[in-house]
Design a protein around this motif. Sequence first.
Motif, short mmCIF file in Angstrom:
data_model
loop_
_atom_site.label_atom_id
_atom_site.label_comp_id
_atom_site.label_asym_id
_atom_site.label_seq_id
_atom_site.Cartn_x
_atom_site.Cartn_y
_atom_site.Cartn_z
N SER A 139 -7.88 12.79 -7.53
CA SER A 139 -6.78 12.02 -7.39
C SER A 139 -5.61 12.95 -6.84
CB SER A 139 -6.13 11.53 -8.84
OG SER A 139 -5.70 12.50 -9.73
N GLU A 181 -17.40 8.20 4.62
CA GLU A 181 -17.24 8.43 3.02
C GLU A 181 -16.46 9.81 2.95
OE1 GLU A 181 -21.25 9.09 1.81
OE2 GLU A 181 -22.03 7.03 2.38
N GLU A 212 0.80 -1.26 0.13
CA GLU A 212 0.02 0.00 0.04
C GLU A 212 0.96 1.29 0.06
OE1 GLU A 212 -3.64 -0.92 -0.44
OE2 GLU A 212 -4.03 0.41 1.20
N GLY A 252 -14.85 1.00 4.66
CA GLY A 252 -14.30 2.14 5.23
C GLY A 252 -14.73 2.72 6.37
N ARG A 254 -14.42 -5.39 -0.85
CA ARG A 254 -13.43 -4.82 -0.05
C ARG A 254 -13.95 -4.58 1.25
NH1 ARG A 254 -9.76 -0.96 -3.05
NH2 ARG A 254 -9.57 -1.80 -4.90
N SER A 264 -7.52 10.07 -0.54
CA SER A 264 -7.58 9.08 0.34
C SER A 264 -8.69 8.02 0.30
CB SER A 264 -8.11 9.71 1.43
OG SER A 264 -7.06 11.02 1.93
N HIS A 265 -8.24 6.90 0.79
CA HIS A 265 -9.26 5.84 1.22
C HIS A 265 -9.05 5.49 2.58
CE1 HIS A 265 -9.91 3.94 -3.02
NE2 HIS A 265 -9.04 4.63 -3.24
N THR A 266 -10.39 5.13 3.10
CA THR A 266 -10.42 5.01 4.44
C THR A 266 -10.79 3.69 4.75
OG1 THR A 266 -13.01 5.40 4.68
CG2 THR A 266 -11.50 7.29 4.66
N GLU A 267 -10.50 2.70 3.96
CA GLU A 267 -10.56 1.09 4.24
C GLU A 267 -9.12 0.54 3.97
OE1 GLU A 267 -11.37 2.51 1.39
OE2 GLU A 267 -11.32 1.20 -0.32
N GLU A 319 -13.01 13.56 -3.97
CA GLU A 319 -12.74 12.20 -4.61
C GLU A 319 -11.58 12.47 -5.76
OE1 GLU A 319 -16.17 10.54 -5.83
OE2 GLU A 319 -16.49 9.63 -3.93
N GLY A 344 -7.11 -0.07 0.55
CA GLY A 344 -7.78 0.66 -0.23
C GLY A 344 -7.07 1.19 -1.79
N TYR A 345 -5.94 1.15 -1.50
CA TYR A 345 -5.09 1.80 -2.73
C TYR A 345 -4.50 0.38 -3.84
CZ TYR A 345 -4.92 5.68 0.43
OH TYR A 345 -5.36 6.74 1.31
#
Length: 397
Positions: free
Chosen positions: A370, A364, A112, A361, A358, A320-323, A368, A326-327
């Motif tokens: 990049s 939310e 990650e 998270g 997956r 960001s991903h919060t799980e 969003e 996630g990446y």
Amino acid sequence: MSFVAEFDGLPLDALRKRSLSATGPCVRRALTETRPSLTRFAHLISPAAGESLEELCRRSQALTQQRFGKVIRLFAPLYLSNECINNCKYCGFSRDNPILRVTLSVDEVVREARALQEQGFRNLLLVAGEHPKFVSQGYLAGCVRALHDEVPGLSLEVGPMGTKEYRSLVQAGADGLVVYQETYERAVYAELHTAGPKRNFEWRLETPERAYAAGFRRLGIGALYGLSDWRLEALAVAAHAEYLLRHCWKAQLTISLPRLRPCAGEFEPRTQMSDRELVQLVCAFRILFPDAGLVLSTRESAKLRDGLIPIGITLMSAGSHTEPGGYTGAGKEHLHQTVRGLIVELGASEWAADRDVRATGQFEIADERSPQEVADRIRRLGYEPVWKDWDAALMAQ
Ligand code: SF4
């Protein structure tokens, strides 16, 4: 004396009342003082100051450019685990939420981190729920050690620990610790934290001091806006920051301003804080603490984040991903569900047949874009995006 003793003597209600009854002249005085006090801060977050928002923004912008230049530092959260033994009513990872959980292996964490480095990040925030079995101190130290040579800036946002445990994480290579009090209002805190060690308000409140004693040289604090009256929370955060600047003066201090976002469990904000009030609070923190880093995450919309770049924010997350996973999708093979804290194999559940399933998270995100899109936007606004945080060499004592 720790902050807890000082906190208990704070006249927060009286300060809040002074804020609500502040007048134009009070606000003007607060704006012209070189070292405003907590009372002046109360005036800066007042409804009366809200009517002079442009003036607040100008002062905040001038101070920010003077102290930080036209620079926005970027970081990314890397979620290690969404296991948690606490029940915090407002959080998607709460123990009793029947969500999909996973704890990444150290190799998966490295995967990650490399994906984030390819996007440009050199400053990562390792985030995990509080679970002594899955997210032990040894596990965290292993993650930090594995990343230390590759990632120049490593901060942690994990369950509070003792000084001894923190010291070994510093030795492994972590340099920053982030801990939000969530709410500084004791009664609300007791009501929202219904199970688990997080119920201990004082232990959490003293966490930045233990982290400092252990050698962390970047400390992050904040309240989660939406749980209690925002002015009361902001006054407590300001008092906490003042204390840390006095007692933990070798550390760089950051203040975050997260507002509640939708998450599993569907907790509804109990109080409102408008966009305009958030802007006002950014300005007030900047005027009171010209050298503190102010952090804005992807919880906020792209439009609001862009608007706040020239006003006082100095640190932003992006993409960001919060799980966990996630990446890269790491950890998908060992997902499980928990029901009231007990592990349930996916088996015949609704998720069993879903190949793209997956981990759940934490909340939310709203922006969003990049990381590259965010960086481009920062440049177009005349600022320089910087991917690395404070240079470790400059932090050495
Ligand atoms: S806020 Fe933190 S401690 Fe509370 S449930 Fe979420 S991850 Fe666990």
